[in-house]
Design a protein around this motif. Structure first.
Motif, short mmCIF file in Angstrom:
data_model
loop_
_atom_site.label_atom_id
_atom_site.label_comp_id
_atom_site.label_asym_id
_atom_site.label_seq_id
_atom_site.Cartn_x
_atom_site.Cartn_y
_atom_site.Cartn_z
N THR A 1 -30.43 -20.41 27.40
CA THR A 1 -30.30 -21.33 28.52
C THR A 1 -30.38 -22.78 28.04
O THR A 1 -29.61 -23.64 28.48
N PHE A 2 -31.33 -23.06 27.16
CA PHE A 2 -31.47 -24.41 26.60
C PHE A 2 -30.18 -24.82 25.89
O PHE A 2 -29.70 -25.96 26.03
N ILE A 3 -29.61 -23.90 25.12
CA ILE A 3 -28.35 -24.18 24.42
C ILE A 3 -27.25 -24.49 25.42
O ILE A 3 -26.43 -25.40 25.22
N HIS A 4 -27.23 -23.76 26.54
CA HIS A 4 -26.22 -23.98 27.56
C HIS A 4 -26.33 -25.38 28.16
O HIS A 4 -25.32 -26.06 28.40
N ALA B 1 -34.80 -26.97 39.73
CA ALA B 1 -34.29 -25.76 40.38
C ALA B 1 -33.17 -25.14 39.54
O ALA B 1 -33.09 -23.91 39.40
N GLY B 2 -32.32 -26.01 38.96
CA GLY B 2 -31.24 -25.50 38.12
C GLY B 2 -31.75 -24.85 36.86
O GLY B 2 -31.22 -23.83 36.41
N MET B 3 -32.80 -25.44 36.29
CA MET B 3 -33.41 -24.83 35.11
C MET B 3 -33.95 -23.45 35.45
O MET B 3 -33.71 -22.48 34.74
N GLY B 4 -34.66 -23.35 36.57
CA GLY B 4 -35.19 -22.04 36.97
C GLY B 4 -34.10 -21.05 37.29
O GLY B 4 -34.18 -19.87 36.92
N PHE B 5 -33.05 -21.53 37.94
CA PHE B 5 -31.93 -20.65 38.29
C PHE B 5 -31.27 -20.05 37.05
O PHE B 5 -31.02 -18.84 36.97
N VAL B 6 -31.01 -20.89 36.04
CA VAL B 6 -30.34 -20.39 34.84
C VAL B 6 -31.28 -19.54 33.98
O VAL B 6 -30.89 -18.51 33.45
N VAL B 7 -32.53 -19.99 33.84
CA VAL B 7 -33.50 -19.24 33.04
C VAL B 7 -33.69 -17.83 33.60
O VAL B 7 -33.56 -16.82 32.89
N PHE B 8 -33.98 -17.74 34.90
CA PHE B 8 -34.25 -16.44 35.49
C PHE B 8 -32.98 -15.60 35.62
O PHE B 8 -33.04 -14.37 35.58
N ASN C 1 -35.11 -15.47 40.45
CA ASN C 1 -33.76 -16.02 40.38
C ASN C 1 -33.21 -16.29 41.76
O ASN C 1 -32.56 -17.32 42.00
N ILE C 2 -33.46 -15.38 42.71
CA ILE C 2 -32.99 -15.56 44.08
C ILE C 2 -33.58 -16.83 44.69
O ILE C 2 -32.88 -17.64 45.30
N LEU C 3 -34.89 -17.03 44.51
CA LEU C 3 -35.56 -18.19 45.09
C LEU C 3 -35.03 -19.50 44.50
O LEU C 3 -34.66 -20.43 45.23
N CYS C 4 -34.98 -19.58 43.17
CA CYS C 4 -34.51 -20.80 42.50
C CYS C 4 -33.04 -21.08 42.82
O CYS C 4 -32.65 -22.23 43.08
N THR C 5 -32.23 -20.02 42.80
CA THR C 5 -30.81 -20.19 43.05
C THR C 5 -30.54 -20.67 44.46
O THR C 5 -29.66 -21.50 44.70
N SER D 1 -36.67 -30.08 30.86
CA SER D 1 -37.62 -29.32 31.68
C SER D 1 -37.91 -27.94 31.09
O SER D 1 -39.01 -27.41 31.24
N ILE D 2 -36.92 -27.38 30.42
CA ILE D 2 -37.08 -26.01 29.94
C ILE D 2 -37.82 -25.92 28.62
O ILE D 2 -38.36 -24.87 28.27
N ILE D 3 -37.87 -27.04 27.87
CA ILE D 3 -38.50 -27.00 26.53
C ILE D 3 -39.92 -26.45 26.54
O ILE D 3 -40.25 -25.57 25.72
N PRO D 4 -40.80 -26.87 27.47
CA PRO D 4 -42.18 -26.36 27.42
C PRO D 4 -42.31 -24.86 27.71
O PRO D 4 -43.28 -24.24 27.27
#
Length: 332
Positions: free
Chosen positions: A65-68, A101-108, A180-184, A216-219
Motif C-alpha cells: 500500500t505504501f508503495i502504491h 480514510a484513504g490510507m485505511g481504505f487501501v491498507v485494509f 475496510n467497509i468502514l474506511c471505504t 500516515s501509513i509509515i507508523p
C-alpha cells in the motif's frame, strides 16, 4: 489505490489541464461512461495484479500500500510537470481526513485481499454500499429514496450468493474486511464532498491525498508486516527479482489509475452509484478467479452473478428515469 480528474459538466477532460473543474452542472452521459470504463479496467486489473504479487511471495500488504501511494504521488507530479493539470493550494487539514480514510481504505483492502479468498474479498468489499447508505443517513442526514433500495438489495443478494461457495472465513480476515467497509464508506463520501467544498478537480485533490496517505501509513506498516531482522518471514528475506519487482511496480501504476478513477466516478455521480458500478466489476472478477486462480465454476455462482447484473440494470434504469425527471422539471 488510484486517483481521478474532472468534476465539471461544462468542461472536457482537456480543459482540466488548464483550470480547476467545478460542480456547476450535470456531467454528460459520455463523460460518465468514460470515467466508469476507466475505473472498471483499472480496478479489476489491480485486484488480479495484487493477488499475483502475493502469490509470488510478497506477503506484505501494508508495504505494498505504501508503495502504491508513492507511485501515485510520483505519477501525479509527472502529470503536473507535463501540463496535464495545474496543482492548486488546498486546505491541508481538510485533505488530511480524506488521506487518513484513504490510507485505511487501501491498507485494509489489501490486507483483506491477502487474508481472504478473492470471492469473499469481493463480497465484503461490495457491502460498502450498505455502509455508505447507513453513514449518509445517520451522520449526514442524507437519505436514499425508497425506490432505489429494492435494486440495491437485489445487487447485494446477488453478490452474497455468488460468493457463498467461497466463504472461507477466518477471524483476522473478516476483521480486516469489516474495517475496510468502514474506511471505504467515509472515503467515498468525502471524495465527493471535498471536491465540491475545495473546488478542486480529482487530480488536484489527489496530489495532496497520496503523499499525506503515504506519511500516515509509515507508523503502522511494521504493525502489519514483519520487519524483524531475526524472523524468517521478515520482509528483509524477500528476494527481489526482475519479474517480481516489475510486478510490484506495475501494481503501483495501476494504483495511480485506480485512485484517479475513484475520484472521477464519485465526482461525476455519487458514492452509491460508484458502488453500483463496483457490483458489475465483482461479476467480472469472479470470472477472472475462475480462469486464473482455479476457482470451481458452479451454478450458484452463475445465478448470483445474474442476480447482481439484474440489480445493476434496475438501479441504472431508476437513475436514468430520475435524471430525465429532473431535466424536465428544470426546463419547465
Amino acid at each position: 489505490m488510484a486517483v481521478k480528474a474532472v468534476a465539471n459538466s461544462d468542461q472536457t477532460v482537456a480543459s482540466d489541464r488548464t483550470e480547476s473543474s467545478t460542480t456547476r452542472g450535470e456531467p454528460s452521459t459520455r463523460e460518465v461512461a468514460t470515467v466508469i470504463a476507466f475505473n472498471f479496467f483499472s480496478s479489476t486489473g489491480i485486484v488480479s495484479a495484487n493477488k499475483l504479487v502475493y502469490e509470488a511471495g510478497f506477503h506484505f500488504g501494508a508495504t505494498l500500500t505504501f508503495i502504491h501511494f508513492i507511485c501515485t504521488t510520483i505519477g501525479l507530479l509527472l502529470l503536473a510537470r507535463f501540463g496535464v493539470f495545474t496543482p492548486k493550494r488546498l486546505d491541508v487539514r481538510k485533505a488530511l481526513k480524506l488521506a487518513i480514510a484513504g490510507m485505511g481504505f487501501v491498507v485494509f483492502s489489501n490486507l483483506s485481499l491477502q487474508r481472504n479468498s478473492v470471492g469473499f474479498y469481493q463480497v465484503m468489499k461490495h457491502m460498502t454500499v450498505v455502509g455508505v447508505i447507513i453513514i449518509e443517513a445517520i451522520v449526514f442526514r442524507r437519505f436514499l429514496p425508497w425506490r432505489f433500495l429494492g435494486a440495491l438489495a437485489t445487487m447485494c443478494c446477488g453478490v452474497i450468493i455468488t460468493g457463498m461457495t467461497d466463504f472461507k472465513l477466518n477471524t483476522l480476515g473478516t476483521m480486516f474486511a469489516l474495517a475496510n467497509i468502514l474506511c471505504t464508506s467515509f472515503y467515498q463520501i468525502w471524495c465527493g464532498s471535498l471536491q465540491k467544498s475545495l473546488e478542486a478537480n480529482p487530480l488536484q485533490l489527489q496530489l495532496y491525498i497520496a503523499p499525506l496517505s503515504a506519511l500516515s501509513i509509515i507508523p503502522i506498516v511494521p504493525m502489519f508486516d514483519d520487519y524483524r531482522s531475526s524472523s524468517p518471514e521478515s520482509i528483509f528475506n524477500f528476494v527481489p527479482t526482475v519479474n517480481n519487482v516489475s510486478a510490484i511496480l506495475f501494481t503501483g501504476a495501476l494504483a495511480l489509475c485506480v485512485n484517479v478513477s475513484i475520484f472521477l466516478v464519485i465526482g461525476k455521480t455519487s458514492a452509491v452509484t460508484y458502488n453500483v458500478v463496483g457490483n458489475g466489476k465483482t461479476a467480472f472478477l469472479f470470472v477472472v478467479d475462475f480462469l486464473v486462480f482455479g476457482r470451481p465454476f458452479e451454478p450458484t455462482n452463475v445465478f448470483g452473478m445474474t442476480l447482481t447484473l439484474c440489480g445493476v440494470i434496475w438501479y441504472t434504469q431508476l437513475k436514468l428515469k430520475a435524471r430525465a425527471e429532473a431535466e424536465r422539471s428544470g426546463s419547465s
